[in-house]
Design an enzyme around this catalytic site. Structure first.
Site, PDB file in Angstrom:
ATOM      1  N   ASP A  93       0.876  -1.172   0.000  1.00 23.92           N
ATOM      2  CA  ASP A  93       0.000   0.000   0.000  1.00 23.92           C
ATOM      3  C   ASP A  93       0.918   1.228   0.000  1.00 23.92           C
ATOM      4  O   ASP A  93       2.114   1.103   0.288  1.00 23.92           O
ATOM      5  CB  ASP A  93      -0.878  -0.039   1.266  1.00 23.92           C
ATOM      6  CG  ASP A  93      -1.591   1.267   1.505  1.00 23.92           C
ATOM      7  OD1 ASP A  93      -2.215   1.786   0.569  1.00 23.92           O
ATOM      8  OD2 ASP A  93      -1.524   1.786   2.644  1.00 23.92           O
ATOM      9  N   ASP A 117      -0.218   5.138   0.900  1.00 24.52           N
ATOM     10  CA  ASP A 117      -0.481   6.153   1.931  1.00 24.52           C
ATOM     11  C   ASP A 117      -0.509   5.525   3.327  1.00 24.52           C
ATOM     12  O   ASP A 117      -1.299   4.618   3.585  1.00 24.52           O
ATOM     13  CB  ASP A 117      -1.808   6.864   1.637  1.00 24.52           C
ATOM     14  CG  ASP A 117      -1.732   7.630   0.336  1.00 24.52           C
ATOM     15  OD1 ASP A 117      -0.827   8.469   0.212  1.00 24.52           O
ATOM     16  OD2 ASP A 117      -2.549   7.368  -0.563  1.00 24.52           O
TER      17      ASP A 117
HETATM   18  C1  XBP Z   1      -5.345   6.185   0.877  1.00 23.44           C
HETATM   19  C2  XBP Z   1      -6.370   7.140   0.527  1.00 23.44           C
HETATM   20  C3  XBP Z   1      -6.096   8.129  -0.497  1.00 23.44           C
HETATM   21  C4  XBP Z   1      -5.543   9.454  -0.134  1.00 23.44           C
HETATM   22  C5  XBP Z   1      -5.973  10.461  -1.157  1.00 23.44           C
HETATM   23  O1  XBP Z   1      -5.928   4.940   1.224  1.00 23.44           O
HETATM   24  O2  XBP Z   1      -7.472   7.077   1.000  1.00 23.44           O
HETATM   25  O3  XBP Z   1      -7.333   8.389  -1.015  1.00 23.44           O
HETATM   26  O4  XBP Z   1      -5.996   9.825   1.155  1.00 23.44           O
HETATM   27  O5  XBP Z   1      -5.675  10.106  -2.450  1.00 23.44           O
HETATM   28  P1  XBP Z   1      -5.061   3.594   1.157  1.00 23.44           P
HETATM   29  P2  XBP Z   1      -6.528  10.731  -3.676  1.00 23.44           P
HETATM   30  O6  XBP Z   1      -3.749   3.888   1.790  1.00 23.44           O
HETATM   31  O7  XBP Z   1      -5.860   2.620   1.972  1.00 23.44           O
HETATM   32  O8  XBP Z   1      -4.929   3.165  -0.282  1.00 23.44           O
HETATM   33  O9  XBP Z   1      -6.968  12.093  -3.259  1.00 23.44           O
HETATM   34  O10 XBP Z   1      -5.584  10.755  -4.838  1.00 23.44           O
HETATM   35  O11 XBP Z   1      -7.723   9.844  -3.946  1.00 23.44           O
HETATM   36 MG    MG Z   2      -2.942   3.161   3.531  1.00 23.90          MG
END
Ligand code: XBP
Ligand code: MG
Length: 259
Positions: free
Chosen positions: A15, A17
């Protein structure tokens, strides 16, 4: 017959973020607020509110959730979906700009483990809800532009209609790599991520963070505070233990064999 006799570990899927880097509080949140202010909106997503908004993955989906639960009086001029899409496109520009001007560091042990995975011959991939440009910006500004080729598949954003916690992004990633779920291990940081990867039946290791430390990680193989490094031992919070003071490919092979 033990699983290890039948199925080999072939790939590690990360993953982005919260897992590769702490991008939410100082990256995405800041970019959302810059885009809001640019659009003349007086919305302010402070750190606490943002924690609540993280219940919904995906930036466009998060804006819609904010309007439906936290700012119900707001009336968009024209079509709400296009309003959100253009606001979000601005947010992406700000986010990429932030990473270019002030790269957010990768979490402890990420570079070390990625290098170890590459030398061991295991394959690498990414599965995330974030927009593809954001992944490119993070990887390029931390590992270097050549690192984009280290990941055989970068499954990101709207490539699947249903974002995490739906399993779709991991199922898509497996299909792209021609692998079965039991040939991989996923690294995730959140309950939504674990629901997604476990929904695709892929054994999952969690490195939690401040926003996710109280999440429900049921189904995860092991939950740690971070991957750890030579000079920074990690803690196993629950599940399978590691052999040393940081997560290694040998630990991952052992986790895999015990599934
Ligand atoms: C990560 C997210 C992303 C970011 C924003 O979730 O929710 O949406 O917060 O990205 P995970 P965008 O780590 O579970 O994949 O604004 O580009 O959608
Ligand atoms: Mg995440």
């Amino acid at each position: 017959m033990k699983k290890s006799d039948m199925t080999q570990l072939k790939a590690i899927i990360f993953d982005v973020d919260g897992t590769l880097a702490e991008t939410e509080r100082d990256g995405h949140r800041v970019a959302f607020n810059l885009a809001f202010s640019d659009a003349g909106l007086d919305w302010n997503w402070d750190e606490e509110l943002y924690g609540q908004l993280l219940a919904v993955t995906g930036g466009k989906e998060r804006i819609r959730y904010y309007l439906s639960e936290f700012n119900t009086d707001f009336q968009a001029e024209g079509d709400l979906t296009s309003f959100i899409a253009s606001l979000h496109a601005e947010k992406t520009k700000y986010y990429v700009g932030l990473l270019e001007s002030n790269a957010i560091a990768l979490r402890p042990g990420v570079v070390r483990l990625i290098n170890e995975i590459r030398s061991s011959g295991l394959r690498l991939a990414i599965a995330t809800t974030t927009t593809p440009e954001n992944v490119t910006a993070l990887v390029t500004n931390t590992l270097g532009v050549e690192a984009l080729d280290w990941f055989e598949c970068i499954a990101a954003g709207d490539i699947v209609p249903a974002k995490k916690p739906a399993a779709d992004i991991f199922v898509y990633c497996l299909e792209q790599m021609g692998l079965n779920a039991d040939e991989c291990i996923v690294f995730e940081d959140s309950a939504n991520g674990v629901r997604s990867s476990c929904g695709a039946h892929i054994p999952t290791v969690v490195t939690l963070n401040n926003y996710t430390k109280d999440d429900d990680f049921s189904g995860a193989v092991s939950v740690l505070n971070h991957l750890g490094d030579d000079a920074l031992a990690c803690d196993v919070i629950s599940g399978q233990n590691i052999k040393g003071s940081f997560v290694t490919v040998d630990d991952l092979k052992r986790f895999h064999a015990q599934q």
